[in-house]
Design an enzyme around this catalytic site. Sequence first.
Site: not given
Length: 293
Positions: A163, A167, A200
């Site tokens: 991940y 990014k 989130t």
Amino acid sequence: MTTNIPDQRGRVAVVTGANSGLGLVTARELARAGAHVVLAVRNTAAGKEAARRIDGSTEVRELDLASLASVRAFAAGCRDVDLLVNNAGLVLLGGRRTTADGFELHLGTNMLGHFALTGLLLGALARGRGPRVVHLSSITHKNKSLDFDDLMAERGYNAARAYGLSKLATTVFGLELDRRLRAAGSPVVSVLAHPGLTRTNLTPRAWEHRGRAGRLLAAAGLLVTQPADRGALPQLHAATAPGVAGGQFFGPSGPFETRGRVTEVRPSRQAADPATGRRLWAAAEDLTGVRYL
């Protein structure tokens, strides 16, 4: 949530992953300011439910960033675009997974899908009013280094690392796009933002498979994270603030950029390296088949 977004009437904004979290907040605020917002989502039922919660002009269109065929189909249906917010992303824990095109799932969805989408929409953006592309980065990009001999993370796979690398690749892409847009004399502006540590639906889902321990870790995250309404402020600033210049990067001003008011932040050294940008660009063109600039 915010009242300082300039009037967006007459503008068309495409927001990827707009059915929840940061994307939903971004779509909601852009629509509230007068933009026509295209909610580009993998799950159109969820997208339609999100659109019902937004006051303003919206439409929902299917976009699966883990499929280049879906990206091409979506882009083919876009004629007018003034703003593209490359917000969608995923973070998973567990074993290595791949996209429909065989890419490692984080890199393929978070960066390569957006690379292809941006390239395919660049012509429409160039005809737009004050056109911008906003790329959603993460503080996790800062302690990572791309391995061009193993971009698909086939050796010693770790999902959290994958991940962060996706990014980092997103940040490299956004900055390299800025260089190329400037060199070409394009009116399109490429800018970046990150939300700090924000609550989130991504992180809780990532921990679900770890049972009770995972649920406890997800709950602990509530103590150190900020709500999505605040986490979305950097990307809304990048998307709408007057005077934003290509290559700028916005995030929270607090300790370690985890929370706080919006300020300009710095990318990692590798993210800002033009040689890394050129190398990743060439790889992304070869992998996606999308060539521009």
